[in-house]
Each structure stands twice: as C-alpha cells, then as structure tokens.
Write a protein that holds these residues in place. Structure first.
Motif, PDB file in Angstrom:
ATOM      1  N   LYS A 102     101.945  14.796  43.561  1.00  0.00           N
ATOM      2  CA  LYS A 102     101.836  13.767  44.585  1.00  0.00           C
ATOM      3  C   LYS A 102     100.815  14.144  45.651  1.00  0.00           C
ATOM      4  CE  LYS A 102     104.319  12.026  48.574  1.00  0.00           C
ATOM      5  NZ  LYS A 102     103.861  10.657  48.682  1.00  0.00           N
ATOM      6  N   PHE A 103      99.963  13.188  45.968  1.00  0.00           N
ATOM      7  CA  PHE A 103      99.066  13.318  47.119  1.00  0.00           C
ATOM      8  C   PHE A 103      99.416  12.175  48.076  1.00  0.00           C
ATOM      9  CE2 PHE A 103      97.420  15.899  43.777  1.00  0.00           C
ATOM     10  CZ  PHE A 103      96.908  17.014  44.444  1.00  0.00           C
ATOM     11  N   ALA A 104      98.456  11.641  48.878  1.00  0.00           N
ATOM     12  CA  ALA A 104      98.845  10.610  49.849  1.00  0.00           C
ATOM     13  C   ALA A 104      99.226   9.314  49.133  1.00  0.00           C
ATOM     14  CB  ALA A 104      97.706  10.349  50.831  1.00  0.00           C
ATOM     15  N   SER A 105     100.474   8.869  49.315  1.00  0.00           N
ATOM     16  CA  SER A 105     100.991   7.750  48.535  1.00  0.00           C
ATOM     17  C   SER A 105     102.350   7.331  49.051  1.00  0.00           C
ATOM     18  CB  SER A 105     101.166   8.176  47.074  1.00  0.00           C
ATOM     19  OG  SER A 105     102.181   9.167  46.992  1.00  0.00           O
ATOM     20  N   CYS A 106     102.902   6.298  48.416  1.00  0.00           N
ATOM     21  CA  CYS A 106     104.224   5.802  48.802  1.00  0.00           C
ATOM     22  C   CYS A 106     105.317   6.279  47.858  1.00  0.00           C
ATOM     23  CB  CYS A 106     104.227   4.272  48.816  1.00  0.00           C
ATOM     24  SG  CYS A 106     104.325   3.543  47.164  1.00  0.00           S
ATOM     25  N   THR A 144      93.333  12.956  51.182  1.00  0.00           N
ATOM     26  CA  THR A 144      93.098  12.614  52.587  1.00  0.00           C
ATOM     27  C   THR A 144      93.105  13.831  53.502  1.00  0.00           C
ATOM     28  OG1 THR A 144      95.458  12.299  53.034  1.00  0.00           O
ATOM     29  CG2 THR A 144      94.239  10.349  52.321  1.00  0.00           C
ATOM     30  N   THR A 145      93.387  15.034  52.953  1.00  0.00           N
ATOM     31  CA  THR A 145      93.393  16.227  53.810  1.00  0.00           C
ATOM     32  C   THR A 145      92.592  17.332  53.109  1.00  0.00           C
ATOM     33  OG1 THR A 145      95.373  17.225  52.817  1.00  0.00           O
ATOM     34  CG2 THR A 145      95.740  15.700  54.658  1.00  0.00           C
ATOM     35  N   GLN A 192      95.318   3.252  52.192  1.00  0.00           N
ATOM     36  CA  GLN A 192      94.921   4.180  53.258  1.00  0.00           C
ATOM     37  C   GLN A 192      93.419   4.416  53.285  1.00  0.00           C
ATOM     38  OE1 GLN A 192      97.174   4.784  50.899  1.00  0.00           O
ATOM     39  NE2 GLN A 192      96.795   6.696  49.819  1.00  0.00           N
ATOM     40  N   ILE A 247      97.206  16.070  64.348  1.00  0.00           N
ATOM     41  CA  ILE A 247      96.995  15.464  63.033  1.00  0.00           C
ATOM     42  C   ILE A 247      95.740  16.034  62.370  1.00  0.00           C
ATOM     43  CG2 ILE A 247      96.594  13.269  61.824  1.00  0.00           C
ATOM     44  CD1 ILE A 247      99.392  13.535  62.986  1.00  0.00           C
ATOM     45  N   ARG A 295      93.975  21.562  46.737  1.00  0.00           N
ATOM     46  CA  ARG A 295      95.112  21.535  45.811  1.00  0.00           C
ATOM     47  C   ARG A 295      94.758  20.830  44.498  1.00  0.00           C
ATOM     48  NH1 ARG A 295     100.343  18.620  45.799  1.00  0.00           N
ATOM     49  NH2 ARG A 295      99.491  17.238  47.391  1.00  0.00           N
ATOM     50  N   THR A 321      93.469  15.515  59.287  1.00  0.00           N
ATOM     51  CA  THR A 321      93.226  14.613  58.179  1.00  0.00           C
ATOM     52  C   THR A 321      91.723  14.462  57.989  1.00  0.00           C
ATOM     53  OG1 THR A 321      93.746  12.429  57.289  1.00  0.00           O
ATOM     54  CG2 THR A 321      93.331  12.539  59.653  1.00  0.00           C
ATOM     55  N   ASP A 355      94.696  19.087  50.567  1.00  0.00           N
ATOM     56  CA  ASP A 355      94.842  18.361  49.298  1.00  0.00           C
ATOM     57  C   ASP A 355      93.564  18.427  48.457  1.00  0.00           C
ATOM     58  OD1 ASP A 355      97.470  17.796  49.711  1.00  0.00           O
ATOM     59  OD2 ASP A 355      97.216  15.659  50.135  1.00  0.00           O
TER      60      ASP A 355
END
Lengths: 429, 257
Positions: free
Chosen positions: B11-15, B63-64, B94, B116, B70, B118, B67
C-alpha cells in the motif's frame, strides 16, 4: 531495568498505515503514541473549486471501507445549504445502503481483522483452516452487506448511485427482493456470531469514557440525530465546531479531537450502543444480554461483540426497510443553488463522521472540513495504552506488543480515513 | 506440484479500497488463499514471509520521499509487479496537487504544515519502476482482479478488454444517456472494466477507469459543449481520479489552466 520500549513499525490488520510506541520508565508508562504515517492526500484542499454535485463522488474516495459514510456526510451537509430535507422512501433507502456498509465493515473487522487476535491466528485465512465453517458463514454475511451496497449503490466500493438530493436511480421492489432471504439467513448467523465472540477471553480493562454518539428519538442512529454523551452533552450537530476542537500533533498526519475544556472522548460502536441501547431491535437487545452485555459497556476489548450486535441490528433494519419498500415517485429532490454553509454528522461504522462545506452562489465549494472517526478516537486510543499497559508489563515483550496491538484494533482504526491518523513502539528503556 | 507462488500486497497513498477488493472476493478468497502463499498483506495478516515475491499487487501512488525509496525495494523483491487501481496507475485523486501548490494545500488542512513531509506531486508507480501490468479503476473491478491473479499464476496474459466503457454499455443494451437524455458521459473515452455502471443507473460515466487507448477526447468535449457543458465543467470532468493520466491531463489543459 527501568527502561523499555515496545514498538511496532507497521500495524497489521488495520486499514491504512500506522504504528505505535509505548515508553516505560521505572515500571510506569511514561508515554504512549499512536503514529499515523499514512501520507496526507489533502481532500479539504482540493475540494475547493469543485461543484457541489461532484462532492459525494470525491469524498467517497477518502475511504474504501466506508465510502457511504463520506457520501452521507457530504450529501446531508450540502442539502442543508440547498434547503433539501429527504423523507419517506428516499430517507429509508439511505438508511438501507448505510446498513449494507455497517454489515460489510463490521463483519470485515470482527472476523477478518479482530477475531484472529482472540483465537490466536495471524489472519482470518489462517483461522479458516481450523474454523472453516465460521469463516465461510462470516464471509457470506459480509457479502450480503456488500450486495445491499451493490443493489442500491451500483457497487460495494465507491458506489456510484448516491447524489445530493437522493439517488440517480431508485431500485424496484423486484431488485431488492432477492436480498430478503439472504438477510434473514444473515440475521440468524448474526445471533450465532454474537454468541461465539462473546465466549472469547477478554482482558479485564474498563475505563470511565465520555461516550459521544448521535441520538434520535425514533431509531438507532445512522444519518440523523443530536450529538449526546454520557456526561451531559446534548447539542444539535450545528454546534459541533464550537464543542469539539482538532489539534495537530507532530507524530501523526491525523488530527486529534477533543471536547473543548474536557478532553478525549470515545466515538464508535461502543459509544453508540451505550447511548442507544433502548433503540436496538428486541432481537439485538436479547442477543446482547445473552452475550453478557448490559445496556452500557466500558471494556473496549468487548467491542467485537458490540460490532456484531450492531451488524445484527443492521440486518433486521434492512429487512424492515425492504419489506415496507415502495419505490418513490422520483429518485431525487432538487434544491435551489445558493451561497451558504452547511454541516452534518452521521454514524460511520467507526463513529461520528463530521462534514462542513461552504458554497458560493454558483454551487462551487469554497471551504471544506471533514473530521473522521479514527482521528476523533486517537487521543482515547493513546489513553487506553497509557492506562492498560501498566498492568501488562510482566508479559514477555512479544505478548505485550500483541496486547497493545489488540488495544488499538479494538477501535477498528481506519487510518486511510483519518489522514487527517498510526505507528507501536513500547520503549521500556 | 511445485511450490505455491508467493503473493504480496503493498500500500502507498490510497483509500485501501482496491486491496479491500481482494477481501471482497468472498466466494473466491479462500480459493485464492489456497492457490498462493499470501506472503505479505498487512491489512489482512500479522504474518510475514520475508524475501522475494512472485507477484506483488501495488495499491496507491507515490507522494513521499520515503515511499519513492520503498517502491524501489518492492520492485527488487518482486518477480511480477501489478498496479491495482487509479492511484497506482495514474496518481489518483490526490494527484490534483500536481496542478496546485502543495504547500498551500498543507496549510489549508493542517495547523502545522511544517510537520507534514510530502512530495509536491502524486505520481503513478510506473513513473518510478518497471510495471508488468496495470489494472484500472477507482476502485478496480474484483472480477478483473481474480482474472489477473489467475493469469499470472498460470503464466498467461490476463484477459481484460482495452475497449471503451461505451462499448460495454452498448453490449449491455443500455439506452445511451447522452444521445437519449443529453447527459454528459465519459463512456466513449474511458477504459472498460466496470460494466458500464453509471449509465446503467441513469447517469453519465465519470471516467473512474481512466482513458482507454487513443481516446478521442477532443471530439467528445465538443459534443458535451454542444449539450451545454461549460468550459469550467469540462475541465472538472477530466480532473478527478485519473486527472494525471496523460490523455485526461491534456484534455483538461485545453479547458483552462
């Protein structure tokens, strides 16, 4: 010895990315930190400039597990600006789709994420090797929740049929009918499921929480009600901002909520249940009593039982709605586009989900604010760790760490939502 | 029979919705779990098998800085890397930050934007590492997910049609919402996969599966404008879950910066 750190860098079986750290000095918990490192996605920023009609489709994407919560919060808040108030079958259909999400989310958490802790497995899939029948029935129950979402909403994740003012298309009686038999089987399983999980071994961990939930005069709360607590709070949703505040702490991309001048509070199934026991169906009340629960509960480890009591309620409520359903004349109500500000809170599976929007006179969003349940619970989760870990310090590190993980999973934290939220370190020094 | 293939879910940036699709395969989940070793799937299990994986499913966008590092490690450890969903495949909703000032965004949401960390952009996985297969959708379609996992276990290409949502809609026998009811619809330029859901519910497609191959967005925009859609709304309709995909991005730019 005196110093010890317990640390989990990536919490498993929670939705999203979190970790935690507990620092112990001289046999006492000095600090407990729930770290949320889910990267921020900035919903409240990019909602500005969107048309009000786009908002529910966008806010759904905050969370893949509870999209309906974000669609219901945003539609109701915007409807207050446009002067729309839904009643009759449109209101009932909104309750129905929310029941679908409660079942899907609660059964997912209770059986796929939480039960393995109590039965000593790493996952539900591992658990299925010894408890195949139970896991299979639980999956069927969850599937029935998803089928409500699919029938009413188009699909289970990010439904496409919810709009400001109602729905794009309303289902026929014939479309809903096949759900009835499945829901009746689900209800029977839910009674059994409550009994099964009530026999789990729960640590004796009770605290004096301030529970906050919606309360409605006629029904168990989903989309409407006043915000009440067991410590005297009783306000309309409109007073949310002046009652609760969010603060931003360095260890988390999720904001922390407090009651102004009072501190942490507890939202979610255990709060809802303790404040609304009288509104449950007789079957759900009886199942709760037989599971050894009173009309209130202060042990968060028992939240798994309450989630299934609520799933049972949701199955019965869905049956009631479908049996009485008559398709409304029109699928949605139109309001008048105008400038203004509106807020609303609904009961997401994990608790209160608050939204506020300001629109200009073209219906374009100029301001958005969303408070997810997990970020509201985050200070309470940290307080639980601080208060419970002291009694567990004799446990070996591995067990202590697992116990801390469970204390967090009690809240079914949904980190994706709360980012605006989680990382375990126990530092024993 | 040889060793079972090892599956990992990242998982990365997600819902979380796309990996939830796997748990939503209620009828197939235990069968899939029987056919593969689920070696890494933190949303579902505490257990973890370290080392290399035969198939990695990747959800979310980059987004980071952390990540971005990673994903390189995930790539090194994966024989086959499959992106699942609009975030991993196109940057997700996003990625709207890519058209804005992320510092301003952070200041709107957070009291202490300095906490933050990002990146200024949200980018798809393929912008960082080689990807064997991209599964579309916001969210992905679970039938397609089962097909893709089965195909890679069997060592064949997945069968996932590349035509438009419009074709799916015609095959379904729907009355066209745009021709018959004048509703704007992205079906003619959107990748198939959902089964033409929105038109089946009396609304126009909003493009959550992203652009099909070689979409004629210019022609579609002309038609939607003829139906009365404003330039602002034309820009908005291409600016959602796949806003940063090349075709939607270009069309978006044609309707104002």
């Amino acid at each position: 010895m005196a110093r010890k750190t317990i640390k989990v860098d990536y919490l498993a079986r929670v939705e999203g990315e979190g970790a935690f750290k507990v620092v112990v000095r001289d046999g006492a918990v000095k600090q407990a930190e729930l770290r949320i490192f889910e990267p921020p996605r900035f919903y409240e920023a990019f909602l500005r400039g969107r048309s009000f009609m786009e908002v529910p489709d966008i806010t759904a994407r905050i969370c893949g597990i509870c999209p309906i919560a974000y669609m219901m919060g945003s539609t109701h808040a915007i409807e207050k600006v446009l002067g729309i108030k839904l009643d009759g079958q449109l209101r009932e259909l909104r309750r129905l789709i929310y029941c679908g999400e409660w079942i899907e989310s609660h059964v997912l958490h209770a059986f796929m994420l939480h039960a393995p802790d109590f039965l000593g497995y790493d996952s539900a899939i591992a658990m299925a090797r010894d408890h195949g029948d139970l896991v299979k029935k639980a999956l069927d129950f969850k599937k029935t929740g998803n089928e409500i979402m699919t029938t009413v909403g188009g699909r289970e994740i990010h439904p496409i049929n919810v709009r400001v003012g109602g729905f794009y298309r309303v289902p026929s009686r014939r479309e809903l009918a096949p759900l009835l038999d499945k829901l009746k089987a689900a209800r029977d399983f839910a009674v059994e499921a409550v009994r099964v999980v009530s026999k789990f071994d729960f640590p004796d961990c009770e605290r004096d929480y301030e529970f906050v939930a919606l309360r409605h005069p006629n029904e168990y709360p989903l989309n409407e009600g006043r915000l009440v607590s067991n410590k005297g709070l009783d306000i309309p949703i409109e007073d949310y901002d002046e009652t609760f505040e969010e603060t931003h702490v360095e260890h988390s991309t999720a904001l922390h909520s407090h009651i102004r001048g009072r501190g942490a509070y507890f939202t979610g199934p255990m709060a809802r249940y303790s404040l609304n026991f009288d509104k449950l169906t007789p079957t759900a009340q009886q199942a709760a009593r037989e599971a050894g629960l009173g009309p209130t509960c202060n042990n968060p480890f028992r939240s798994i039982v309450i989630r299934l009591v609520e799933a049972l309620y949701a199955a019965e409520e869905a049956i009631r709605i479908i049996e009485a359903y008559e398709p409304p004349d029109r699928p949605f109500v139109e309001g008048s586009v105008r400038a203004g500000s509106g807020c609303h809170a609904t009961e997401a599976p994990r608790g209160i989900c608050y939204h506020r929007y300001t629109l200009d006179d073209t219906g374009t969003v100029t301001f958005a604010r969303i408070a997810a349940p997990t970020s509201q619970n985050q200070p309470t989760i940290e307080n639980d760790l601080t208060s419970f870990v002291g009694g567990w310090l004799d446990l070996p590190d591995k067990e202590l760490q697992h116990r801390c993980e469970q204390a967090i999973r009690n809240y079914d934290p949904c980190i994706s939502c709360s980012t605006h939220f989680l990382k375990l370190d126990v530092d024993r020094g | 029979m040889g060793k079972k293939p090892r599956l990992a879910v990242w998982k990365f940036a997600s819902c979380d919705g796309c990996q939830l699709s796997l748990l939503d395969c209620e009828d197939e989940l235990l069968a899939v779990a029987g056919a593969v070793d689920i070696a890494y799937f933190p949303e579902a299990t505490r257990g973890e098998i370290k080392g290399k994986y035969d198939v990695s499913l990747v959800e979310g966008s980059i987004t980071t800085a952390h990540d971005a590092e990673r994903i390189l490690d995930v790539r090194t450890r994966s024989r086959v890397l499959i992106t699942i969903g609009a975030c991993a495949t196109a940057g997700g909703i996003q990625a709207l930050r890519n058209f804005a000032d992320v510092k301003e965004f952070a200041s709107v949401v957070y009291a202490h934007p300095e906490y933050i960390h990002t990146l200024e952009t949200s980018t798809p996985i393929a912008a960082h590492v080689k990807v064997e297969y991209e599964l579309r959708g916001c969210p992905i379609d679970k039938r397609q997910l089962v097909e893709v996992i089965s195909a890679f276990i069997a060592g064949r290409r997945p069968v996932t049609p590349a035509h438009s949502t419009c074709i799916e809609c015609k095959l379904k026998g729907n009355v066209c919402v745009m021709v018959a009811h004048g509703k704007p619809c992205l079906g003619p330029v959107t990748h198939a996969g959902c089964g033409a859901l929105c038109p089946s519910y009396d609304r126009g497609c909003y493009g959550c599966f992203g652009p099909q191959e070689t979409p004629n967005t210019v022609s579609l925009s002309r038609q939607m404008a003829a139906l009365g859609m404003s330039e602002e709304n034309l820009k908005r309709i291409y600016s959602t879950f796949n806003a940063y995909s090349e075709d939607f991005r270009k069309e978006r730019e044609r309707h104002g910066s």
